[in-house]
Design an enzyme around this catalytic site. Structure first.
Site, PDB file in Angstrom:
ATOM      1  N   ARG A 165       0.877  -1.147  -0.163  1.00  0.00           N
ATOM      2  CA  ARG A 165      -0.022   0.053  -0.058  1.00  0.00           C
ATOM      3  C   ARG A 165       0.658   1.349  -0.081  1.00  0.00           C
ATOM      4  NH1 ARG A 165      -2.953  -3.596  -0.577  1.00  0.00           N
ATOM      5  NH2 ARG A 165      -4.837  -4.304   0.673  1.00  0.00           N
ATOM      6  N   SER A 237     -10.625   0.072   3.235  1.00  0.00           N
ATOM      7  CA  SER A 237      -9.976  -0.317   4.700  1.00  0.00           C
ATOM      8  C   SER A 237      -9.613   1.200   4.972  1.00  0.00           C
ATOM      9  CB  SER A 237      -8.825  -1.060   4.393  1.00  0.00           C
ATOM     10  OG  SER A 237      -9.111  -2.495   3.724  1.00  0.00           O
ATOM     11  N   GLU A 334      -4.589   3.995   5.926  1.00  0.00           N
ATOM     12  CA  GLU A 334      -4.199   4.038   4.510  1.00  0.00           C
ATOM     13  C   GLU A 334      -5.013   4.790   3.943  1.00  0.00           C
ATOM     14  OE1 GLU A 334      -5.293  -0.081   2.893  1.00  0.00           O
ATOM     15  OE2 GLU A 334      -6.229   1.034   1.379  1.00  0.00           O
TER      16      GLU A 334
HETATM   17  P1  FAD Z   1      -8.370   9.066  -5.113  1.00  0.00           P
HETATM   18  O1  FAD Z   1      -9.118   8.669  -3.720  1.00  0.00           O
HETATM   19  O2  FAD Z   1      -9.107  10.245  -5.825  1.00  0.00           O
HETATM   20  O3  FAD Z   1      -7.071   9.466  -4.591  1.00  0.00           O
HETATM   21  C1  FAD Z   1      -6.289   8.722  -3.764  1.00  0.00           C
HETATM   22  C2  FAD Z   1      -4.799   9.426  -3.432  1.00  0.00           C
HETATM   23  O4  FAD Z   1      -4.217   9.345  -4.757  1.00  0.00           O
HETATM   24  C3  FAD Z   1      -4.870  10.851  -3.291  1.00  0.00           C
HETATM   25  O5  FAD Z   1      -3.790  11.175  -2.598  1.00  0.00           O
HETATM   26  C4  FAD Z   1      -4.521  11.329  -4.771  1.00  0.00           C
HETATM   27  O6  FAD Z   1      -4.131  12.813  -4.442  1.00  0.00           O
HETATM   28  C5  FAD Z   1      -3.735  10.589  -5.161  1.00  0.00           C
HETATM   29  N1  FAD Z   1      -3.967  10.542  -6.804  1.00  0.00           N
HETATM   30  C6  FAD Z   1      -5.296  10.128  -7.335  1.00  0.00           C
HETATM   31  N2  FAD Z   1      -5.001  10.252  -8.954  1.00  0.00           N
HETATM   32  C7  FAD Z   1      -3.794  10.593  -9.133  1.00  0.00           C
HETATM   33  C8  FAD Z   1      -3.227  10.780 -10.340  1.00  0.00           C
HETATM   34  N3  FAD Z   1      -3.744  10.750 -11.503  1.00  0.00           N
HETATM   35  N4  FAD Z   1      -1.900  11.260 -10.078  1.00  0.00           N
HETATM   36  C9  FAD Z   1      -1.307  11.390  -9.012  1.00  0.00           C
HETATM   37  N5  FAD Z   1      -1.857  11.299  -7.551  1.00  0.00           N
HETATM   38  C10 FAD Z   1      -3.116  10.800  -7.700  1.00  0.00           C
HETATM   39  N6  FAD Z   1      -7.720  -0.345  -2.394  1.00  0.00           N
HETATM   40  C11 FAD Z   1      -6.825  -1.266  -2.558  1.00  0.00           C
HETATM   41  O7  FAD Z   1      -5.571  -1.214  -2.602  1.00  0.00           O
HETATM   42  N7  FAD Z   1      -7.407  -2.474  -2.260  1.00  0.00           N
HETATM   43  C12 FAD Z   1      -8.563  -2.909  -2.512  1.00  0.00           C
HETATM   44  O8  FAD Z   1      -9.065  -4.235  -2.421  1.00  0.00           O
HETATM   45  C13 FAD Z   1      -9.587  -1.744  -2.286  1.00  0.00           C
HETATM   46  N8  FAD Z   1     -11.037  -1.795  -2.020  1.00  0.00           N
HETATM   47  C14 FAD Z   1     -11.542  -0.731  -1.763  1.00  0.00           C
HETATM   48  C15 FAD Z   1     -12.986  -1.132  -1.611  1.00  0.00           C
HETATM   49  C16 FAD Z   1     -13.817   0.017  -1.292  1.00  0.00           C
HETATM   50  C17 FAD Z   1     -15.488  -0.236  -1.304  1.00  0.00           C
HETATM   51  C18 FAD Z   1     -13.362   1.313  -1.347  1.00  0.00           C
HETATM   52  C19 FAD Z   1     -14.331   2.540  -1.277  1.00  0.00           C
HETATM   53  C20 FAD Z   1     -11.990   1.700  -1.680  1.00  0.00           C
HETATM   54  C21 FAD Z   1     -11.077   0.664  -1.632  1.00  0.00           C
HETATM   55  N9  FAD Z   1      -9.930   0.864  -1.905  1.00  0.00           N
HETATM   56  C22 FAD Z   1      -9.153  -0.412  -2.181  1.00  0.00           C
HETATM   57  C23 FAD Z   1      -9.095   2.189  -2.049  1.00  0.00           C
HETATM   58  C24 FAD Z   1      -9.267   2.706  -3.387  1.00  0.00           C
HETATM   59  O9  FAD Z   1     -10.219   2.268  -4.166  1.00  0.00           O
HETATM   60  C25 FAD Z   1      -7.800   2.640  -3.932  1.00  0.00           C
HETATM   61  O10 FAD Z   1      -6.808   3.315  -3.176  1.00  0.00           O
HETATM   62  C26 FAD Z   1      -7.958   3.631  -5.421  1.00  0.00           C
HETATM   63  O11 FAD Z   1      -6.821   3.224  -6.137  1.00  0.00           O
HETATM   64  C27 FAD Z   1      -8.229   4.953  -5.123  1.00  0.00           C
HETATM   65  O12 FAD Z   1      -8.586   5.525  -6.585  1.00  0.00           O
HETATM   66  P2  FAD Z   1      -9.101   6.894  -6.690  1.00  0.00           P
HETATM   67  O13 FAD Z   1      -9.077   7.108  -8.078  1.00  0.00           O
HETATM   68  O14 FAD Z   1     -10.544   6.903  -5.990  1.00  0.00           O
HETATM   69  O15 FAD Z   1      -8.168   7.976  -5.792  1.00  0.00           O
HETATM   70  P1  NAP Z   2     -10.298 -11.092   4.318  1.00  0.00           P
HETATM   71  O1  NAP Z   2     -10.448 -12.219   3.354  1.00  0.00           O
HETATM   72  O2  NAP Z   2     -11.197 -11.039   5.425  1.00  0.00           O
HETATM   73  O3  NAP Z   2      -8.807 -11.229   5.075  1.00  0.00           O
HETATM   74  C1  NAP Z   2      -8.604 -10.374   6.312  1.00  0.00           C
HETATM   75  C2  NAP Z   2      -7.008 -10.003   6.197  1.00  0.00           C
HETATM   76  O4  NAP Z   2      -6.111 -11.308   6.255  1.00  0.00           O
HETATM   77  C3  NAP Z   2      -6.968  -9.300   4.672  1.00  0.00           C
HETATM   78  O5  NAP Z   2      -6.600  -7.943   5.057  1.00  0.00           O
HETATM   79  C4  NAP Z   2      -5.812 -10.176   4.239  1.00  0.00           C
HETATM   80  O6  NAP Z   2      -4.536  -9.091   4.051  1.00  0.00           O
HETATM   81  C5  NAP Z   2      -5.090 -11.416   5.191  1.00  0.00           C
HETATM   82  N1  NAP Z   2      -5.297 -12.489   4.529  1.00  0.00           N
HETATM   83  C6  NAP Z   2      -6.304 -13.371   4.311  1.00  0.00           C
HETATM   84  N2  NAP Z   2      -5.878 -14.234   3.723  1.00  0.00           N
HETATM   85  C7  NAP Z   2      -4.529 -14.086   3.469  1.00  0.00           C
HETATM   86  C8  NAP Z   2      -3.828 -15.097   2.795  1.00  0.00           C
HETATM   87  N3  NAP Z   2      -3.997 -16.401   2.370  1.00  0.00           N
HETATM   88  N4  NAP Z   2      -2.489 -14.923   2.674  1.00  0.00           N
HETATM   89  C9  NAP Z   2      -2.160 -13.511   2.930  1.00  0.00           C
HETATM   90  N5  NAP Z   2      -2.813 -12.581   3.778  1.00  0.00           N
HETATM   91  C10 NAP Z   2      -4.274 -12.991   3.888  1.00  0.00           C
HETATM   92  O7  NAP Z   2     -10.046  -9.746   3.912  1.00  0.00           O
HETATM   93  P2  NAP Z   2     -11.400  -8.972   3.104  1.00  0.00           P
HETATM   94  O8  NAP Z   2     -11.339  -7.815   4.044  1.00  0.00           O
HETATM   95  O9  NAP Z   2     -12.536  -9.538   2.714  1.00  0.00           O
HETATM   96  O10 NAP Z   2     -10.503  -8.181   1.950  1.00  0.00           O
HETATM   97  C11 NAP Z   2     -10.214  -9.438   0.815  1.00  0.00           C
HETATM   98  C12 NAP Z   2      -9.081  -8.620   0.026  1.00  0.00           C
HETATM   99  O11 NAP Z   2      -9.502  -7.416  -0.486  1.00  0.00           O
HETATM  100  C13 NAP Z   2      -7.965  -8.281   0.808  1.00  0.00           C
HETATM  101  O12 NAP Z   2      -6.716  -8.578  -0.082  1.00  0.00           O
HETATM  102  C14 NAP Z   2      -7.952  -6.782   1.072  1.00  0.00           C
HETATM  103  O13 NAP Z   2      -6.453  -6.377   1.217  1.00  0.00           O
HETATM  104  C15 NAP Z   2      -8.651  -6.280  -0.089  1.00  0.00           C
HETATM  105  N6  NAP Z   2      -9.504  -5.205   0.224  1.00  0.00           N
HETATM  106  C16 NAP Z   2      -8.574  -3.931   0.406  1.00  0.00           C
HETATM  107  C17 NAP Z   2      -9.487  -2.904   0.879  1.00  0.00           C
HETATM  108  C18 NAP Z   2      -8.753  -1.586   0.831  1.00  0.00           C
HETATM  109  O14 NAP Z   2      -9.295  -0.152   0.917  1.00  0.00           O
HETATM  110  N7  NAP Z   2      -7.510  -1.327   0.783  1.00  0.00           N
HETATM  111  C19 NAP Z   2     -10.830  -2.939   0.787  1.00  0.00           C
HETATM  112  C20 NAP Z   2     -11.315  -4.248   0.799  1.00  0.00           C
HETATM  113  C21 NAP Z   2     -10.821  -5.327   0.453  1.00  0.00           C
HETATM  114  P3  NAP Z   2      -4.179  -8.453   2.750  1.00  0.00           P
HETATM  115  O15 NAP Z   2      -4.873  -7.057   3.099  1.00  0.00           O
HETATM  116  O16 NAP Z   2      -2.757  -7.826   2.839  1.00  0.00           O
HETATM  117  O17 NAP Z   2      -4.590  -9.129   1.373  1.00  0.00           O
END
Ligand code: FAD
Ligand code: NAP
Length: 338
Positions: A165, A237, A334
């Site tokens: 991340r 998250s 995050e």
């Molecule tokens: P924004 O929220 O608009 O911006 C995020 C950051 O990036 C800000 O700091 C912004 O300034 C910068 N930024 C945006 N666009 C640019 C650009 N073109 N150039 C330079 N900087 C920029 N994230 C995960 O990693 N894994 C997931 O599984 C995941 N699941 C999600 C589920 C839900 C329901 C939600 C709401 C969010 C989730 N996220 C997840 C977080 C999010 O979707 C990601 O971080 C996504 O990449 C953000 O994209 P955005 O366009 O909305 O960025």
């Molecule tokens: P989940 O499956 O309930 O698991 C909980 C956590 O345990 C996850 O965060 C994941 O870490 C870790 N995990 C589970 N199984 C694993 C494995 N086999 N090996 C290594 N790590 C494991 O999680 P969830 O909330 O439903 O999310 C599912 C996936 O979507 C995850 O990868 C999560 O990161 C991603 N997600 C991200 C966001 C976001 O906003 N960043 C939001 C929703 C979902 P990791 O997170 O490192 O994978």
């Protein structure tokens, strides 16, 4: 270029927090932005914030500056080397639309990243990840402009300091660049990532491993577990999963025998699901004012309607201090808080 003043961000961030930006610029090409960045008008601006879909942001007040919003579209194959294909994504393409395109075209690498909200331009910023795949696994380079002078950059994978991340765009280059396009290296003969039990099971139920079955499985799992931001404001998250040393994990196991942990490849560190830590304090499903903790996933903070960013932040801080007191672990946010 589309330019609006006193712009409401409420429908522009997935928390649906009411906040205003002094100015909002939507641009359709890198050249258009470059021209503006080199103009006198832009030199008078002080604060810039680049926004894609606003799905990883929390506004705790109005933004006294200019929001730059890339509306650059296009998904284009720009090269082929054997079984590998280079694909350029415009920064303003919906990320999930890019995943759907790749799957439809038989190109593997990002299917596990299905249904992540936001735009392609933001994907490298926090090195989006899910179900065992991170953007860095397929990322070739990003192109964009420096905000200070409109100068062009191209940064290759090894130059982006990608980590869990994290990337250079969230570190030393924060607030300094606009990513205008992202190039991925996708595979005609992909190595599928099925290490997450839930995904492999759902894929089997669909008749076996294929790009489409993985995408459909991930979409189904996510839709069943995560709140839809259109219905319940959230930014995914709120915290990162903390990474601790093996000895620290062993010590915690004495007091908390159920504490989960996923060993990292270095054999020295363990990733602990932050959701589990938060749950131990009874936060899951809790409502505090207009903000709350999601009932299915304690990592996700939600806006039950009309919450301010400060209310959400206060809840986050209360959780952080509870986890610190219980486990001696500092949760890192995050979500980008402004
Ligand atoms: P924004 O929220 O608009 O911006 C995020 C950051 O990036 C800000 O700091 C912004 O300034 C910068 N930024 C945006 N666009 C640019 C650009 N073109 N150039 C330079 N900087 C920029 N994230 C995960 O990693 N894994 C997931 O599984 C995941 N699941 C999600 C589920 C839900 C329901 C939600 C709401 C969010 C989730 N996220 C997840 C977080 C999010 O979707 C990601 O971080 C996504 O990449 C953000 O994209 P955005 O366009 O909305 O960025
Ligand atoms: P989940 O499956 O309930 O698991 C909980 C956590 O345990 C996850 O965060 C994941 O870490 C870790 N995990 C589970 N199984 C694993 C494995 N086999 N090996 C290594 N790590 C494991 O999680 P969830 O909330 O439903 O999310 C599912 C996936 O979507 C995850 O990868 C999560 O990161 C991603 N997600 C991200 C966001 C976001 O906003 N960043 C939001 C929703 C979902 P990791 O997170 O490192 O994978």
């Amino acid at each position: 270029m589309h330019h609006v003043t006193h712009f409401s961000l409420k429908n522009f961030n997935t928390f649906h927090i009411e906040a205003f930006a002094d100015q909002f610029f939507r641009f359709n090409s890198a050249m258009e932005l470059q021209k503006w960045l080199k103009s006198e008008e832009s030199q008078e601006q002080h604060e810039f914030l680049v926004m894609g879909g606003g799905s990883n942001l929390l506004f705790t007040g109005d933004f006294y500056g200019t929001i730059l919003h890339p509306a650059i579209t296009g998904i284009e194959i720009i090269g082929e080397e054997g079984d590998e294909v280079l694909v350029r994504l415009g920064a303003g393409e919906e990320w999930d639309h890019c995943v759907a395109w790749a799957v439809e075209n038989g190109l593997g690498g990002i299917e596990n990243l299905s249904l992540i909200p936001g735009m392609a331009g933001a994907a490298p910023v926090q090195n989006i990840g899910a179900y065992g795949v991170e953007l860095k696994d397929v990322f070739e380079y990003a192109e964009g402009l420096f905000l200070a002078d409109g100068g062009f950059f191209r940064l290759y994978n090894h130059e982006c300091n990608f980590d869990y991340r994290y990337s250079i765009f969230k570190g030393p280059l924060k607030y300094q660049t606009v990513i205008t396009s992202v190039v991925l290296r996708l595979q005609k003969k992909p190595a599928f990532q099925l290490g997450y039990g839930t995904v492999s099971l759902a894929v089997e139920e669909r008749g076996g491993v294929s790009l489409k079955n993985i995408r459909d499985a991930v979409v189904e799992i996510r839709a069943s577990k995560l709140p839809d931001p259109d219905k319940l404001g959230n930014a995914g998250s709120f915290f990162k999963n903390p990474v601790i040393h093996v000895q620290e994990h062993r010590a915690l196991l004495q007091k908390w025998p159920q504490i989960p942990g996923y060993p990292l490849p270095d054999g020295e560190r363990i990733k602990v699901p932050a959701g589990w830590l938060i749950e131990q304090g009874g936060w899951k499903g809790l409502v505090r004012g207009r903000a709350g903790v999601h009932h299915n996933q304690a990592l996700v903070l939600v806006n039950h309607g009309g919450a301010t960013g400060s209310e959400v932040l206060a809840l986050a801080q209360a959780i952080e201090s509870d986890v610190w007191q219980k486990f001696g672990i500092r949760l890192e946010r995050e979500v980008n808080v402004y």
